[in-house]
Design a protein around this motif. Structure first.
Motif, PDB file in Angstrom:
ATOM      1  N   ALA A 163     -12.671   4.011 -16.746  1.00 45.43           N
ATOM      2  CA  ALA A 163     -12.129   3.419 -15.516  1.00 45.43           C
ATOM      3  C   ALA A 163     -10.617   3.539 -15.584  1.00 45.43           C
ATOM      4  CB  ALA A 163     -12.538   1.958 -15.388  1.00 45.43           C
ATOM      5  N   ASP A 164     -10.017   3.789 -14.459  1.00 44.40           N
ATOM      6  CA  ASP A 164      -8.574   3.977 -14.384  1.00 44.40           C
ATOM      7  C   ASP A 164      -8.073   3.321 -13.105  1.00 44.40           C
ATOM      8  OD1 ASP A 164      -6.215   5.748 -13.272  1.00 44.40           O
ATOM      9  OD2 ASP A 164      -6.289   6.113 -15.425  1.00 44.40           O
ATOM     10  N   VAL A 165      -6.969   2.563 -13.211  1.00 46.86           N
ATOM     11  CA  VAL A 165      -6.405   1.925 -12.031  1.00 46.86           C
ATOM     12  C   VAL A 165      -4.894   2.139 -12.015  1.00 46.86           C
ATOM     13  CG1 VAL A 165      -6.126  -0.358 -13.114  1.00 46.86           C
ATOM     14  CG2 VAL A 165      -6.355  -0.187 -10.632  1.00 46.86           C
ATOM     15  N   SER A 166      -4.363   2.376 -10.836  1.00 49.12           N
ATOM     16  CA  SER A 166      -2.918   2.426 -10.603  1.00 49.12           C
ATOM     17  C   SER A 166      -2.633   1.543  -9.400  1.00 49.12           C
ATOM     18  CB  SER A 166      -2.443   3.847 -10.314  1.00 49.12           C
ATOM     19  OG  SER A 166      -2.605   4.660 -11.448  1.00 49.12           O
ATOM     20  N   ILE A 167      -1.671   0.632  -9.568  1.00 49.36           N
ATOM     21  CA  ILE A 167      -1.328  -0.311  -8.508  1.00 49.36           C
ATOM     22  C   ILE A 167       0.163  -0.164  -8.232  1.00 49.36           C
ATOM     23  CG2 ILE A 167      -1.342  -2.727  -7.769  1.00 49.36           C
ATOM     24  CD1 ILE A 167      -3.299  -3.038 -10.351  1.00 49.36           C
ATOM     25  N   TYR A 168       0.501   0.104  -6.998  1.00 47.57           N
ATOM     26  CA  TYR A 168       1.895   0.202  -6.569  1.00 47.57           C
ATOM     27  C   TYR A 168       2.167  -1.013  -5.696  1.00 47.57           C
ATOM     28  CZ  TYR A 168       1.306   4.880  -8.292  1.00 47.57           C
ATOM     29  OH  TYR A 168       1.032   5.948  -9.117  1.00 47.57           O
ATOM     30  N   GLY A 169       3.000  -1.920  -6.185  1.00 45.20           N
ATOM     31  CA  GLY A 169       3.267  -3.166  -5.480  1.00 45.20           C
ATOM     32  C   GLY A 169       4.038  -2.956  -4.194  1.00 45.20           C
ATOM     33  N   HIS A 170       4.181  -4.040  -3.471  1.00 47.75           N
ATOM     34  CA  HIS A 170       4.952  -4.023  -2.230  1.00 47.75           C
ATOM     35  C   HIS A 170       6.430  -3.821  -2.564  1.00 47.75           C
ATOM     36  CE1 HIS A 170       1.496  -5.483   0.031  1.00 47.75           C
ATOM     37  NE2 HIS A 170       1.295  -6.325  -0.958  1.00 47.75           N
ATOM     38  N   CYS A 171       7.099  -2.989  -1.800  1.00 44.92           N
ATOM     39  CA  CYS A 171       8.551  -2.836  -1.906  1.00 44.92           C
ATOM     40  C   CYS A 171       9.141  -4.049  -1.184  1.00 44.92           C
ATOM     41  CB  CYS A 171       8.991  -1.535  -1.244  1.00 44.92           C
ATOM     42  SG  CYS A 171      10.772  -1.293  -1.270  1.00 44.92           S
TER      43      CYS A 171
END
Length: 187
Positions: free
Chosen positions: A159-167
């Protein structure tokens, strides 16, 4: 219908479409389900990313995550300072179900932390094939207007996750500060 009523009806339809385009719709479109309030500060945006990761871990498994890659980015334009936190990690252990089942549970977990509308998709171009989630615009659909995105992929024992938060408005924390610890500062 007369020519006059056709023109008048066309004008009404055109003005409704223009109004909707300029004002937006109250409900999120199916391809852009984001409904979470994004008027947050740097600390809240950071915590939001951690909450999303915790939601994913609660489904996939708490242990065995590695290849962690936390990062802060400067995302402002002009004289407006803004920061974005991102986090990605990989887990290479047996899954608590089939990839499809795990992905469906991740969709439910995302909804529980305020990101409703994610959908499970497949990528047959990768070897092995993957069950994937791309939020908010679907797999390979890009980010929200403020840079937010969650990308999740799962296949047998991976399993792999990438999370890009809110600017969000504000400065990215300096290296060594609590929100941006040095590797030697980690527990």
């Amino acid at each position: 219908m007369t020519r006059g009523s056709e023109r008048w009806g066309g004008a009404v339809v055109a003005s409704v479409v223009v109004t909707m385009l300029l004002a937006g719709c109250a409900d999120a479109a199916p391809y852009s389900p984001m409904q979470k309030d994004t008027s947050m500060n740097v600390e809240e945006s950071h915590q939001d990313v951690l909450d999303v990761f915790a939601a994913v871990r609660s489904v996939v498994g708490e242990d065995g995550w590695g290849d962690d890659d936390p990062a802060w980015f400067i995302c402002g334009t002009g004289s407006h300072e803004a920061a974005q936190y991102s986090y990605s990690a990989t887990r290479r252990l047996p899954l608590p179900g089939t990839p499809e089942q795990v992905a469906r549970r991740v969709v439910t977990a995302l909804a529980a932390v305020g990101y409703d509308g994610a959908r499970v998709q497949r990528d047959a171009t990768l070897t092995p094939e993957r069950t994937v989630i791309g939020y908010p615009n679907g797999y390979l659909g890009g980010t929200a207007s403020d840079g937010f995105a969650v990308m999740f992929q799962v296949y047998e024992s991976h399993a792999d996750v990438s999370i890009y938060g809110h600017c969000v408005p504000g400065k990215a924390p300096k290296f060594g500060e609590p929100l941006n610890p040095r590797p030697t500062d980690l527990p």
